[in-house]
Design an enzyme around this catalytic site. Structure first.
Site, PDB file in Angstrom:
ATOM      1  N   HIS A  17      14.497  -6.393 -23.418  1.00  0.00           N
ATOM      2  CA  HIS A  17      14.735  -5.119 -23.812  1.00  0.00           C
ATOM      3  C   HIS A  17      15.585  -4.382 -24.532  1.00  0.00           C
ATOM      4  O   HIS A  17      14.788  -3.206 -25.755  1.00  0.00           O
ATOM      5  CB  HIS A  17      14.045  -3.764 -22.691  1.00  0.00           C
ATOM      6  CG  HIS A  17      12.940  -4.478 -21.710  1.00  0.00           C
ATOM      7  ND1 HIS A  17      13.386  -4.414 -20.397  1.00  0.00           N
ATOM      8  CD2 HIS A  17      11.485  -4.153 -21.960  1.00  0.00           C
ATOM      9  CE1 HIS A  17      12.058  -4.906 -19.780  1.00  0.00           C
ATOM     10  NE2 HIS A  17      11.253  -4.938 -20.753  1.00  0.00           N
ATOM     11  N   LYS A  41       0.711  -0.014  -9.798  1.00  0.00           N
ATOM     12  CA  LYS A  41       1.924  -1.361  -8.984  1.00  0.00           C
ATOM     13  C   LYS A  41       2.891  -0.755  -8.190  1.00  0.00           C
ATOM     14  O   LYS A  41       2.998   0.571  -7.757  1.00  0.00           O
ATOM     15  CB  LYS A  41       2.974  -1.190 -10.680  1.00  0.00           C
ATOM     16  CG  LYS A  41       2.083  -1.819 -11.282  1.00  0.00           C
ATOM     17  CD  LYS A  41       2.950  -2.468 -12.773  1.00  0.00           C
ATOM     18  CE  LYS A  41       2.506  -3.534 -13.526  1.00  0.00           C
ATOM     19  NZ  LYS A  41       3.192  -3.459 -14.936  1.00  0.00           N
ATOM     20  N   ARG A  90       7.022 -10.792 -27.351  1.00  0.00           N
ATOM     21  CA  ARG A  90       8.241 -12.073 -27.457  1.00  0.00           C
ATOM     22  C   ARG A  90       7.312 -13.544 -27.749  1.00  0.00           C
ATOM     23  O   ARG A  90       7.885 -14.681 -28.941  1.00  0.00           O
ATOM     24  CB  ARG A  90       8.121 -12.627 -26.049  1.00  0.00           C
ATOM     25  CG  ARG A  90       9.428 -11.418 -25.052  1.00  0.00           C
ATOM     26  CD  ARG A  90       9.043 -11.641 -23.889  1.00  0.00           C
ATOM     27  NE  ARG A  90       8.085 -11.171 -23.335  1.00  0.00           N
ATOM     28  CZ  ARG A  90       6.819 -10.964 -22.269  1.00  0.00           C
ATOM     29  NH1 ARG A  90       8.306 -11.205 -20.473  1.00  0.00           N
ATOM     30  NH2 ARG A  90       6.323 -10.572 -21.725  1.00  0.00           N
ATOM     31  N   SER A 129      11.119  -9.141 -17.022  1.00  0.00           N
ATOM     32  CA  SER A 129      11.206  -8.454 -15.550  1.00  0.00           C
ATOM     33  C   SER A 129      11.102  -9.262 -14.258  1.00  0.00           C
ATOM     34  O   SER A 129      11.747  -9.100 -13.285  1.00  0.00           O
ATOM     35  CB  SER A 129      11.410  -7.342 -15.752  1.00  0.00           C
ATOM     36  OG  SER A 129      11.204  -6.234 -17.258  1.00  0.00           O
TER      37      SER A 129
END
Ligand code: PNS
Length: 162
Positions: A17, A41, A90, A129
Site C-alpha cells: 500500500h 467484514k 499486484r 494484508s
C-alpha cells in the site's frame, strides 16, 4: 488542483500500500487515503485504528490526507469533489476484481469517477494484508511486509488476543 482518492480496507496497511501511496502522491496534488468502514467484514483493526496507523506512516508525505468512509465510493468521491480513484494491481489475479470495481464506479457515477490502476512494484507483488495477518498470528516475522509502527500495532493486537 488534481486530487485522487485511494480507497481500501488497509487492515493493516502494508509496504505494498505504501508503494502505491508514495507513487500516487508524486502524481497528484492531493491524495486522500480513505479507509472503508465495511460493516460486513470483521477486521482486525477498527476504522479509527486503521486511520491512526495510516496517519503515522504517511506523516512525512505532505500531500496525503487520511480519512474514512462508509457506503458507496462514488458518493464519497462526489462529496469530496474527487474524480479519480487509485488502486494497486499486484498480479493478474487482482485484475478481474479491479476491473469490476472500476467499471461499476464509472457506470454508477455517470463517468464522474475514473480509476487509475498502478502496477505494484515487483517486490510487493505477492504481499497482502491477509497474509500479513496470518504470518503474525503464528508469530512469524512481518518486518519485511509492514512499517515498524504497524508491526508493533499488530504484535500488540495478537498479544492481547492470546
Ligand atoms: O482493500 P479492499 O478491501 O480491496 O478495497 C475494496 C474497496 C474499498 C475499494 C471497495 O470495496 C469499495 O470501494 N467499497 C465501497 C462500496 C462501493 O462503492 N461498492 C461499489 C463498487 S464495486
Amino acid at each position: 488542483m488534481k486530487k485522487a482518492v485511494y480507497p481500501g480496507s488497509f487492515d493493516p496497511v502494508t509496504y505494498g500500500h505504501m508503494d502505491i501511496i508514495y507513487r500516487a502522491a508524486s502524481m497528484f496534488d492531493e491524495v486522500l487515503v480513505s479507509v472503508l468502514d465495511n460493516k460486513a467484514k470483521s477486521p482486525l483493526f477498527s476504522v479509527d485504528e486503521r486511520v491512526k496507523m495510516l496517519k503515522l506512516v504517511t506523516s512525512d508525505i505532505p500531500n496525503v490526507r487520511v480519512d474514512s468512509f462508509s457506503g458507496l465510493l462514488i458518493d464519497y468521491a462526489k462529496k469530496m469533489d474527487v474524480h479519480t480513484s487509485i488502486r494497486g494491481l499486484r498480479a493478474v489475479t487482482d485484475f478481474e476484481y479491479e476491473l469490476q470495481i472500476a467499471q461499476t464506479n464509472r457506470l454508477l457515477s455517470g463517468g464522474e469517477l475514473d480509476t487509475i490502476l498502478l502496477i505494484t512494484s515487483l517486490e510487493y507483488a505477492y504481499l497482502s494484508s491477509s497474509s500479513v495477518k496470518e504470518i503474525a498470528s503464528f508469530g512469524g516475522d512481518i518486518s519485511k511486509c509492514v512499517p515498524p509502527v504497524v508491526e508493533a500495532m499488530i504484535k500488540e493486537k495478537y498479544s492481547n488476543r492470546s
